[in-house]
Design an enzyme around this catalytic site. Structure first.
Site, PDB file in Angstrom:
ATOM      1  N   LYS A 115       0.853  -1.194   0.000  1.00  0.00           N
ATOM      2  CA  LYS A 115       0.000   0.000   0.000  1.00  0.00           C
ATOM      3  C   LYS A 115       0.880   1.231   0.000  1.00  0.00           C
ATOM      4  O   LYS A 115       1.924   1.274   0.682  1.00  0.00           O
ATOM      5  CB  LYS A 115      -0.881   0.010   1.262  1.00  0.00           C
ATOM      6  CG  LYS A 115      -1.593   1.336   1.528  1.00  0.00           C
ATOM      7  CD  LYS A 115      -2.650   1.657   0.480  1.00  0.00           C
ATOM      8  CE  LYS A 115      -3.259   3.056   0.732  1.00  0.00           C
ATOM      9  NZ  LYS A 115      -4.237   3.418  -0.331  1.00  0.00           N
ATOM     10  N   ASN A 117       4.059   6.993  -6.128  1.00  0.00           N
ATOM     11  CA  ASN A 117       2.693   7.315  -6.501  1.00  0.00           C
ATOM     12  C   ASN A 117       2.529   8.816  -6.694  1.00  0.00           C
ATOM     13  O   ASN A 117       2.592   9.581  -5.741  1.00  0.00           O
ATOM     14  CB  ASN A 117       1.735   6.812  -5.398  1.00  0.00           C
ATOM     15  CG  ASN A 117       0.286   6.943  -5.798  1.00  0.00           C
ATOM     16  OD1 ASN A 117      -0.044   7.574  -6.785  1.00  0.00           O
ATOM     17  ND2 ASN A 117      -0.582   6.322  -5.014  1.00  0.00           N
ATOM     18  N   CYS A 146      -2.457  10.082  -6.112  1.00  0.00           N
ATOM     19  CA  CYS A 146      -3.534   9.786  -5.162  1.00  0.00           C
ATOM     20  C   CYS A 146      -4.559  10.919  -5.236  1.00  0.00           C
ATOM     21  O   CYS A 146      -4.232  12.074  -4.981  1.00  0.00           O
ATOM     22  CB  CYS A 146      -3.000   9.670  -3.734  1.00  0.00           C
ATOM     23  SG  CYS A 146      -4.363   9.346  -2.584  1.00  0.00           S
TER      24      CYS A 146
HETATM   25  C1  LIG Z   1      -2.586   6.347  -2.501  1.00  0.00           C
HETATM   26  C2  LIG Z   1      -3.850   6.780  -2.413  1.00  0.00           C
HETATM   27  C3  LIG Z   1      -4.888   6.325  -3.326  1.00  0.00           C
HETATM   28  C4  LIG Z   1      -6.172   6.070  -2.850  1.00  0.00           C
HETATM   29  C5  LIG Z   1      -6.568   6.297  -1.438  1.00  0.00           C
HETATM   30  O1  LIG Z   1      -5.856   5.842  -0.508  1.00  0.00           O
HETATM   31  O2  LIG Z   1      -7.609   6.980  -1.272  1.00  0.00           O
HETATM   32  N1  LIG Z   1      -7.146   5.657  -3.693  1.00  0.00           N
HETATM   33  C6  LIG Z   1      -6.905   5.481  -5.032  1.00  0.00           C
HETATM   34  O3  LIG Z   1      -7.808   5.113  -5.809  1.00  0.00           O
HETATM   35  N2  LIG Z   1      -5.659   5.718  -5.518  1.00  0.00           N
HETATM   36  C7  LIG Z   1      -4.637   6.133  -4.723  1.00  0.00           C
HETATM   37  O4  LIG Z   1      -3.501   6.346  -5.236  1.00  0.00           O
END
Ligand SMILES: C=Cc1c(C(=O)O)[nH]c(=O)[nH]c1=O
Length: 310
Positions: free
Chosen positions: A44, A126, A129
């Site tokens: 994650k 990433n 987000c």
């Molecule tokens: C890292 C947070 C992300 C999240 C989140 O943790 O809300 N949801 C997503 O669809 N993509 C993301 O990159």
């Protein structure tokens, strides 16, 4: 058929693994992925400090996919660094680590810690987000993205990748590719993250489905397949020296085949994994292998990126 592939020279026994964020926040989930038929596993997205994330309900399946505004719940980067330290790299499948700092400074600190640990894991940073209130995502700020890469690429030294949001304009494909081309050790792009800030409303109750952000959240699953295929192919065409990991709308071997045809060197699964669990990977391996045999392809490279045009 042979579903093996490699990312930045690191072999994967098959093309499939989880999309960061799904089945990967805690060690027991990562262990389940390790024991599954996935070809790899990714953690994650980590922030510097642990985070609870947004209030629930924050993920829901909806017709043709899902909506989420998790808010980056994670155990903090040290948890994943420790996991990476303990990981047995003699496994057939490599470990990817996702980092999603809330600031460039945080990304620098996390990258420096991982580089200092000198581990064989692969970094996916990433840039996309969509669900941290008040934090516009890097992926849609081309200058900030270039600046972040100018800072982070030299720090990482070895090959790494970035997780990108979907783009919807040819000029944006051109601009983002132009920035990515500048960084030699930027070895792969993972396309796409969720389609940001959709809104799902319940017809009966006349209420938004998820609690955070007035119900606004990232869209995933079958409904984003064609956007995902376009992003995979756009960057495959524009960045021949780099690889693309495809994600978005893969529910069976068929969509995985299309992602590879579009140019993907590996395929991540989010929504379908969340709904089906890690047993999904055995099904996908069989379905893709059957498709390849039926079409006379022995390996991924026999058809990767070979989508035809009229
Ligand atoms: C890292 C947070 C992300 C999240 C989140 O943790 O809300 N949801 C997503 O669809 N993509 C993301 O990159």
């Amino acid at each position: 058929a042979d579903l093996s592939t490699n990312i930045a020279g690191v072999p994967l026994p098959n093309v499939f693994f989880n999309a960061s964020g799904v089945w990967c926040q805690h060690e027991h989930e990562l262990q389940a992925l390790l024991e599954s038929q996935s070809g790899s596993l990714i953690t994650k997205s980590a922030t510097f400090e642990p985070r609870e994330g947004n209030p629930s309900p924050r993920y829901l399946p909806i017709p043709n996919g899902s909506i989420n505004s998790m808010g980056l719940p994670n155990e903090g980067y040290e948890y994943y660094l420790n996991y990476a330290r303990k990981f047995d790299y003699s496994h057939t499948k490599p470990l990817f680590i996702s980092l999603s700092g809330l600031s460039l400074a945080d990304n620098v600190k996390m990258v420096e810690a991982f580089v200092a640990a000198d581990l064989p894991c692969m970094l996916e940073i990433n840039f996309s987000c969509p669900n941290v209130p008040g934090k516009p995502q890097l992926g849609y700020d081309i200058e900030a993205m270039d600046n972040a890469l100018a800072t982070l690429a030299p720090l990482v030294k070895k090959p790494f990748g970035i997780k990108l949001p979907p783009y919807f304009d040819i000029a944006h494909f051109d601009q983002v590719a132009g920035v990515c081309q500048k960084y030699d050790n930027l070895a792969f792009l993972t396309c796409v993250n969720s389609v940001g800030n959709g809104l799902a409303i319940d017809f009966e109750t006349e209420t938004a489905l998820i609690k955070p952000k007035d119900g606004f959240g990232g869209l995933g699953g079958a409904m984003i397949l064609n956007t995902a295929l376009a992003n995979v192919n756009a960057f495959h065409r524009r960045l021949p020296g780099k690889q693309v990991i495809g994600v978005g709308g893969v529910t069976s071997g068929k969509e995985a085949f299309l992602h590879i045809l579009a140019g993907a060197s590996a395929v991540q699964i989010g929504t379908q994994l969340k709904e089906e669990g890690p047993a999904l990977f055995e099904r996908l391996n069989k379905e893709l292998s059957d498709i390849m045999m039926a079409k006379g392809y022995n390996s991924i490279e026999d058809f990767r990126g070979k989508v035809k045009t009229l």
